[in-house]
Design a protein around this motif. Structure first.
Motif, PDB file in Angstrom:
ATOM      1  N   GLU A  63      29.370  47.587  33.893  1.00 14.26           N
ATOM      2  CA  GLU A  63      27.606  48.015  33.735  1.00 14.26           C
ATOM      3  C   GLU A  63      26.776  47.208  35.373  1.00 14.26           C
ATOM      4  OE1 GLU A  63      26.281  49.518  31.484  1.00 14.26           O
ATOM      5  OE2 GLU A  63      28.084  49.650  30.671  1.00 14.26           O
ATOM      6  N   GLU A  64      27.716  46.013  35.534  1.00 16.39           N
ATOM      7  CA  GLU A  64      27.201  45.920  36.973  1.00 16.39           C
ATOM      8  C   GLU A  64      27.032  46.478  37.725  1.00 16.39           C
ATOM      9  OE1 GLU A  64      25.717  42.013  39.132  1.00 16.39           O
ATOM     10  OE2 GLU A  64      26.173  42.353  36.448  1.00 16.39           O
ATOM     11  N   GLU A  65      26.260  47.517  38.624  1.00 10.60           N
ATOM     12  CA  GLU A  65      26.344  48.237  39.020  1.00 10.60           C
ATOM     13  C   GLU A  65      26.790  48.023  40.818  1.00 10.60           C
ATOM     14  OE1 GLU A  65      22.352  50.043  39.135  1.00 10.60           O
ATOM     15  OE2 GLU A  65      22.941  50.871  37.453  1.00 10.60           O
ATOM     16  N   LYS A  66      26.821  46.636  41.381  1.00  5.39           N
ATOM     17  CA  LYS A  66      26.957  46.833  42.546  1.00  5.39           C
ATOM     18  C   LYS A  66      28.465  46.885  42.919  1.00  5.39           C
ATOM     19  CE  LYS A  66      26.964  41.756  41.729  1.00  5.39           C
ATOM     20  NZ  LYS A  66      26.191  40.606  42.477  1.00  5.39           N
ATOM     21  N   TYR A  67      29.661  46.492  41.558  1.00  5.25           N
ATOM     22  CA  TYR A  67      31.024  46.316  41.537  1.00  5.25           C
ATOM     23  C   TYR A  67      31.795  48.213  41.542  1.00  5.25           C
ATOM     24  CZ  TYR A  67      30.813  41.105  41.836  1.00  5.25           C
ATOM     25  OH  TYR A  67      30.171  40.077  41.535  1.00  5.25           O
ATOM     26  N   ASN A  68      30.956  48.616  41.200  1.00 11.97           N
ATOM     27  CA  ASN A  68      31.468  50.360  41.026  1.00 11.97           C
ATOM     28  C   ASN A  68      32.069  50.774  42.303  1.00 11.97           C
ATOM     29  OD1 ASN A  68      31.328  50.904  38.128  1.00 11.97           O
ATOM     30  ND2 ASN A  68      29.351  50.575  38.018  1.00 11.97           N
ATOM     31  N   ASN A  69      31.069  50.581  43.534  1.00 12.24           N
ATOM     32  CA  ASN A  69      31.452  50.931  44.448  1.00 12.24           C
ATOM     33  C   ASN A  69      32.817  50.507  44.868  1.00 12.24           C
ATOM     34  OD1 ASN A  69      31.938  51.823  47.756  1.00 12.24           O
ATOM     35  ND2 ASN A  69      29.821  51.545  48.224  1.00 12.24           N
ATOM     36  N   VAL A  70      34.245  50.973  45.366  1.00 15.52           N
ATOM     37  CA  VAL A  70      35.350  51.047  45.094  1.00 15.52           C
ATOM     38  C   VAL A  70      36.177  50.485  46.617  1.00 15.52           C
ATOM     39  CG1 VAL A  70      36.049  52.097  43.135  1.00 15.52           C
ATOM     40  CG2 VAL A  70      36.538  53.063  45.189  1.00 15.52           C
ATOM     41  N   PHE A  71      35.425  51.593  47.710  1.00 16.48           N
ATOM     42  CA  PHE A  71      35.681  51.009  48.734  1.00 16.48           C
ATOM     43  C   PHE A  71      34.423  49.849  48.779  1.00 16.48           C
ATOM     44  CE2 PHE A  71      36.376  55.742  48.760  1.00 16.48           C
ATOM     45  CZ  PHE A  71      37.972  55.693  48.798  1.00 16.48           C
ATOM     46  N   ASN A  72      34.109  49.053  48.662  1.00 22.01           N
ATOM     47  CA  ASN A  72      33.510  48.383  49.523  1.00 22.01           C
ATOM     48  C   ASN A  72      34.811  46.941  49.360  1.00 22.01           C
ATOM     49  OD1 ASN A  72      30.641  48.952  49.826  1.00 22.01           O
ATOM     50  ND2 ASN A  72      29.717  47.852  48.175  1.00 22.01           N
TER      51      ASN A  72
ATOM     52  N   ALA B 276      41.224  43.311  40.411  1.00 19.24           N
ATOM     53  CA  ALA B 276      40.196  42.457  39.440  1.00 19.24           C
ATOM     54  C   ALA B 276      39.706  42.036  40.122  1.00 19.24           C
ATOM     55  CB  ALA B 276      41.065  41.906  38.944  1.00 19.24           C
ATOM     56  N   TYR B 277      39.067  42.380  41.573  1.00 17.37           N
ATOM     57  CA  TYR B 277      38.152  41.751  42.585  1.00 17.37           C
ATOM     58  C   TYR B 277      37.224  41.094  41.624  1.00 17.37           C
ATOM     59  CZ  TYR B 277      35.880  46.878  42.331  1.00 17.37           C
ATOM     60  OH  TYR B 277      35.444  47.272  42.442  1.00 17.37           O
ATOM     61  N   ASP B 278      36.327  41.705  40.460  1.00 18.07           N
ATOM     62  CA  ASP B 278      35.313  41.520  40.111  1.00 18.07           C
ATOM     63  C   ASP B 278      35.728  40.466  38.736  1.00 18.07           C
ATOM     64  OD1 ASP B 278      35.959  43.567  38.888  1.00 18.07           O
ATOM     65  OD2 ASP B 278      33.916  44.012  38.532  1.00 18.07           O
ATOM     66  N   LEU B 279      37.258  40.177  39.141  1.00 18.81           N
ATOM     67  CA  LEU B 279      37.252  39.352  37.730  1.00 18.81           C
ATOM     68  C   LEU B 279      36.489  38.530  36.976  1.00 18.81           C
ATOM     69  CD1 LEU B 279      39.378  38.998  35.114  1.00 18.81           C
ATOM     70  CD2 LEU B 279      41.030  37.772  36.188  1.00 18.81           C
ATOM     71  N   ASP B 280      34.974  37.593  37.872  1.00 22.41           N
ATOM     72  CA  ASP B 280      35.360  36.960  36.882  1.00 22.41           C
ATOM     73  C   ASP B 280      33.241  37.457  36.054  1.00 22.41           C
ATOM     74  OD1 ASP B 280      36.802  34.565  37.431  1.00 22.41           O
ATOM     75  OD2 ASP B 280      35.566  34.063  39.233  1.00 22.41           O
ATOM     76  N   SER B 281      32.927  37.652  36.556  1.00 19.22           N
ATOM     77  CA  SER B 281      31.858  39.245  37.176  1.00 19.22           C
ATOM     78  C   SER B 281      32.180  39.773  35.094  1.00 19.22           C
ATOM     79  CB  SER B 281      31.156  39.548  37.633  1.00 19.22           C
ATOM     80  OG  SER B 281      30.082  40.380  37.500  1.00 19.22           O
ATOM     81  N   TYR B 282      33.107  40.638  35.372  1.00 19.58           N
ATOM     82  CA  TYR B 282      33.554  41.136  34.218  1.00 19.58           C
ATOM     83  C   TYR B 282      33.517  40.841  33.946  1.00 19.58           C
ATOM     84  CZ  TYR B 282      35.460  45.309  32.046  1.00 19.58           C
ATOM     85  OH  TYR B 282      35.933  46.856  30.942  1.00 19.58           O
TER      86      TYR B 282
ATOM     87  N   GLY C  75      34.445  41.669  27.465  1.00 14.76           N
ATOM     88  CA  GLY C  75      35.743  41.749  27.186  1.00 14.76           C
ATOM     89  C   GLY C  75      37.119  41.826  26.516  1.00 14.76           C
ATOM     90  N   PHE C  76      38.320  40.851  27.065  1.00 14.02           N
ATOM     91  CA  PHE C  76      40.025  42.031  25.980  1.00 14.02           C
ATOM     92  C   PHE C  76      39.933  41.137  24.994  1.00 14.02           C
ATOM     93  CE2 PHE C  76      38.873  41.511  30.760  1.00 14.02           C
ATOM     94  CZ  PHE C  76      39.293  43.091  31.281  1.00 14.02           C
TER      95      PHE C  76
END
Length: 363
Positions: free
Chosen positions: A200-209, A289-295, A301-302
């Motif tokens: 949902e946090e759009e900035k993390y969807n560009n995997v090649f970043n 999981a490069y954005d684990l804290d944000s996720y 959640g899990f």
């Protein structure tokens, strides 16, 4: 008015209850894209072994007199995802409604585990009209009871029907050869399948970043090819531009996800439930999981602690990802233990168990 469309569906359906039920009629509820059909296909094949059944598909996004009549006169009705009009459909007492659910095991929270009060109430109404919910393991029944707002006594841990695919006879070399020819890949290279999920946090969807393709291919390119399979919602965000051309294979449009899992040697994912199914194959999984804290802060959640519970190493950047694969830092026992918590039986007989159960107790 909230849920008006679903109520109208229910009203129309109820008009067709005047027609008599047919004990050999089976209806599968799908959408026009026929998505999530895997479980349904395997249940259909199993019923075909048992006798002469009349199979029908009810397309939930199309209004059809024939569809409503078939649904109202079916002995067995199967769902593979949510269909809210079920809450307002008064099925005949002899009709057996079974929810197979498309997602394997329990990983990300969903449904009533994260929904607001109104949605939970709606899920409860749906579950009142569902006779059985099929899960893969008794260990996850509490999660599914909460997610579907359904009584535990309706939950039957009989397995994931579509997982029977992995126990059929497949010529894996032939499948891989066809894949390699399609994408012009060296057959001798191993395949790393990268299947990231949507955020949902759009900035993390560009995997090649976050994945350095140059470094990845420099370290692993002689032995591996990277095959990227994107979640449909991610396509608007990732940058597959000229700078990445030739550095990976985009197989997002490849029809069979299960074939991809079968021919892949390693899976890289993050928070996608694809890993539950891949774990059946007991092949390495890495969690990028490069954005684990944000996720963890912003997403749903899990059902268990992510870092300690997933069946593979968790990494946060390209260098860690590369090192894990180069050094083969995988724990086979952890993968095996994880599968045992998600599946009571991994034997290719889930479809048989479901149909055996229904014919024995409801036939």
């Amino acid at each position: 008015m909230k849920y008006l469309k679903h109520k109208i569906y229910g009203i129309i359906f109820n008009l067709f209850k005047i027609f008599p039920l047919k004990k050999n009629k089976i209806t599968f509820i799908v959408d026009s894209r026929e998505s999530f059909k895997g479980n349904l296909d395997y249940i259909k094949k199993e019923f075909e072994k048992r006798g002469n059944f009349d199979f029908n598909f009810f397309y939930k996004d199309k209004l059809s007199i024939k569809g409503f009549k078939n649904l109202a006169t079916s002995k067995y009705v199967f769902l593979n995802d949510n269909f809210f009009p079920i809450a307002f459909m008064n099925f005949k007492g002899e009709t057996v409604v079974t929810q197979l659910w498309h997602a394997p095991g329990a990983f990300k929270k969903f449904g009533g585990s994260v929904a607001d009060g109104d949605t939970r109430e709606m899920l409860l109404k749906i579950s009142d009209n569902v006779d059985y919910l099929i899960t893969s393991s008794k260990n996850i029944e509490d999660y599914y009871s909460e997610a579907f707002q359904i009584s535990r006594n309706k939950i039957k841990p009989l397995g994931l029907p579509r997982a029977d695919y992995y126990f059929e006879s497949h010529d894996v070399d032939d499948l891989k050869s066809k894949f390699c020819n399609r994408y012009d890949i060296d057959f001798n290279k191993k395949i790393i399948l990268y299947a990231p999920t949507f955020r949902e946090e759009e900035k993390y969807n560009n995997v090649f970043n976050y994945l350095n393709l140059d470094e990845f291919n420099r370290a692993l390119g002689d032995e591996y090819v990277l095959a990227l399979r994107l979640h449909p919602k991610i396509k608007d965000f990732y940058s597959g531009d000229i700078s990445t051309k030739g550095k990976y294979i985009d197989c997002s449009d490849y029809k069979s996800e299960q074939e991809l899992l079968l021919i892949s040697d390693v899976l890289i994912t993050d928070y996608s439930s694809i890993m539950v199914e891949f774990a059946i194959l007991n092949k390495p999984i890495v969690f990028f999981a490069y954005d684990l804290d944000s996720y963890l802060s912003n997403e749903r959640g899990f059902y268990f602690d992510f870092e300690s519970g997933v069946p593979g190493p968790v990494v946060s950047n390209s260098n860690q990802l590369i090192d894990v694969i180069v050094n083969e830092e995988f724990d086979e026992s952890k993968m095996s233990d994880f599968s045992k918590t998600q599946f009571d039986a991994i034997d290719g007989k889930a479809s048989k168990r479901v149909v055996d159960f229904l014919l024995k107790y409801e036939g």
